[in-house]
Enzyme design. Structure first.
Site, PDB file in Angstrom:
ATOM      1  N   ARG A  49      12.310  26.767   7.636  1.00 16.46           N
ATOM      2  CA  ARG A  49      11.778  27.100   6.143  1.00 16.46           C
ATOM      3  C   ARG A  49      10.289  26.270   6.322  1.00 16.46           C
ATOM      4  NH1 ARG A  49       9.702  23.289   6.317  1.00 16.46           N
ATOM      5  NH2 ARG A  49      10.182  21.685   5.245  1.00 16.46           N
ATOM      6  N   HIS A  56       6.479  16.983  -0.563  1.00 20.95           N
ATOM      7  CA  HIS A  56       6.799  16.381  -0.542  1.00 20.95           C
ATOM      8  C   HIS A  56       7.173  14.874  -1.973  1.00 20.95           C
ATOM      9  CE1 HIS A  56       6.853  14.618   3.811  1.00 20.95           C
ATOM     10  NE2 HIS A  56       4.743  15.640   3.979  1.00 20.95           N
ATOM     11  N   ASP A  58       9.603  17.565  -3.684  1.00 26.11           N
ATOM     12  CA  ASP A  58      10.853  18.172  -3.863  1.00 26.11           C
ATOM     13  C   ASP A  58      11.832  17.318  -4.094  1.00 26.11           C
ATOM     14  OD1 ASP A  58      10.862  17.541  -1.868  1.00 26.11           O
ATOM     15  OD2 ASP A  58      12.842  18.823  -1.037  1.00 26.11           O
ATOM     16  N   GLY A 148      11.445  18.484  15.125  1.00 29.72           N
ATOM     17  CA  GLY A 148      10.807  17.719  15.418  1.00 29.72           C
ATOM     18  C   GLY A 148       9.351  19.164  14.995  1.00 29.72           C
ATOM     19  N   GLY A 150       8.821  20.465  11.847  1.00 32.24           N
ATOM     20  CA  GLY A 150       8.286  20.571  10.477  1.00 32.24           C
ATOM     21  C   GLY A 150       9.153  21.442   9.898  1.00 32.24           C
ATOM     22  N   SER A 152      12.188  22.210  10.007  1.00 31.41           N
ATOM     23  CA  SER A 152      13.348  21.577   9.027  1.00 31.41           C
ATOM     24  C   SER A 152      14.197  22.775  10.303  1.00 31.41           C
ATOM     25  CB  SER A 152      13.725  22.376   7.414  1.00 31.41           C
ATOM     26  OG  SER A 152      12.665  22.175   6.783  1.00 31.41           O
ATOM     27  N   SER A 153      13.942  22.202  11.362  1.00 32.31           N
ATOM     28  CA  SER A 153      15.573  22.334  12.088  1.00 32.31           C
ATOM     29  C   SER A 153      16.578  21.763  11.930  1.00 32.31           C
ATOM     30  CB  SER A 153      15.111  21.823  13.382  1.00 32.31           C
ATOM     31  OG  SER A 153      15.084  20.724  13.788  1.00 32.31           O
ATOM     32  N   ASP A 197      14.312  21.939   1.525  1.00 34.37           N
ATOM     33  CA  ASP A 197      14.860  23.097   3.035  1.00 34.37           C
ATOM     34  C   ASP A 197      15.783  23.406   2.761  1.00 34.37           C
ATOM     35  OD1 ASP A 197      11.929  21.305   3.640  1.00 34.37           O
ATOM     36  OD2 ASP A 197      13.795  19.547   4.268  1.00 34.37           O
TER      37      ASP A 197
END
Length: 241
Positions: A49, A56, A58, A148, A150, A152-153, A197
């Site tokens: 996403r 920051h 949620d 890494g 950003g 949302s892996s 995410d």
């Protein structure tokens, strides 16, 4: 209230480069057959996403406005009629593992092990439904969300695991349930996740962003991108700032 969709055509998932994606799916199926000597029963998918508004906040319960993206995690799955789960990765960086079903509930967050995220999804799902274990199966993962980066892996991995585990075990939870389970489960590896995410990954749809509210309960409203000529496009870039 909606359940996770089952689609038969990649055109229902991807708006661009569908032929490239079709080759990727075929390669995943071929690699699965090479490893496990059988074709997968199905492939579970969860996207990464990008956030548009609300960074920051949620995990403080405030609404956010992300959207799902094309890069995703795929997990090819086949039930194996055993009391174990075997999981491999198309990337040689991540070694294959085999777990007894009971061991999938043990997660050591002090060890940076890629299958811990798989365990998060597995454990979270079964704890939610009040079961100790399910069917054994073989799995092969392929991911295109940069680790890494950003995007949302890790959430995509946990969500794809949930979808894979519930389908192979005949469970069918609501999308809101799956999103909340994934957000809680990712905390097993020490991630302070608020749910944006996972909700974007589970509930995102092609051509729309999501307005996500957490109070008084999780609610995701699709916000369709306006029609334009040429079509509206979002560019995700590392600005090096």
């Amino acid at each position: 209230m909606s359940h996770a969709p089952i689609v038969k055509s990649l055109n229902n998932i991807y708006s661009l480069n569908v032929e490239t994606q079709a080759k990727r799916y075929a390669q995943l199926e071929s690699k699965f057959t090479e490893i496990y000597d059988a074709k997968p029963d199905f492939i579970a998918r969860a996207p990464g996403r990008v956030n548009i508004i609300g960074e920051h906040i949620d995990y403080c319960g405030f609404p956010v406005f992300p959207m799902a993206i094309a890069p995703d995690t795929l997990i090819a799955v086949r039930a194996n009629n055993a009391d174990s789960v075997r999981i491999a990765n198309t990337s040689s960086k991540y070694p294959a593992r085999k777990f007894a079903l009971a061991d999938l509930f043990t997660i050591d967050s002090t060890v940076h092990e890629w299958t811990n995220y798989f365990k998060c999804g597995y454990r979270g799902l079964f704890e939610h439904v009040g079961r100790k274990s399910g069917k054994g199966f073989d799995a092969l993962l392929d991911g295109t969300v940069p680790a890494g980066g950003g995007l949302s892996s890790s959430a995509a991995f946990v969500c794809a695991t949930e979808l894979a585990v519930q389908h192979v075990n005949g469970i069918d939870l609501l999308q809101t349930e799956l999103a909340l389970i994934a957000a809680s489960a990712e905390r097993y590896v020490g991630v302070n996740s608020g749910g944006m995410d996972q909700t974007a990954s589970i509930m995102g749809q092609q051509g729309s962003a999501l307005f996500i509210e957490f109070d008084p309960k999780l609610k995701a409203t699709l916000v369709k991108m306006p029609d334009s000529d040429p079509p509206l496009a979002f560019i995700i870039a590392n600005t090096l700032v």
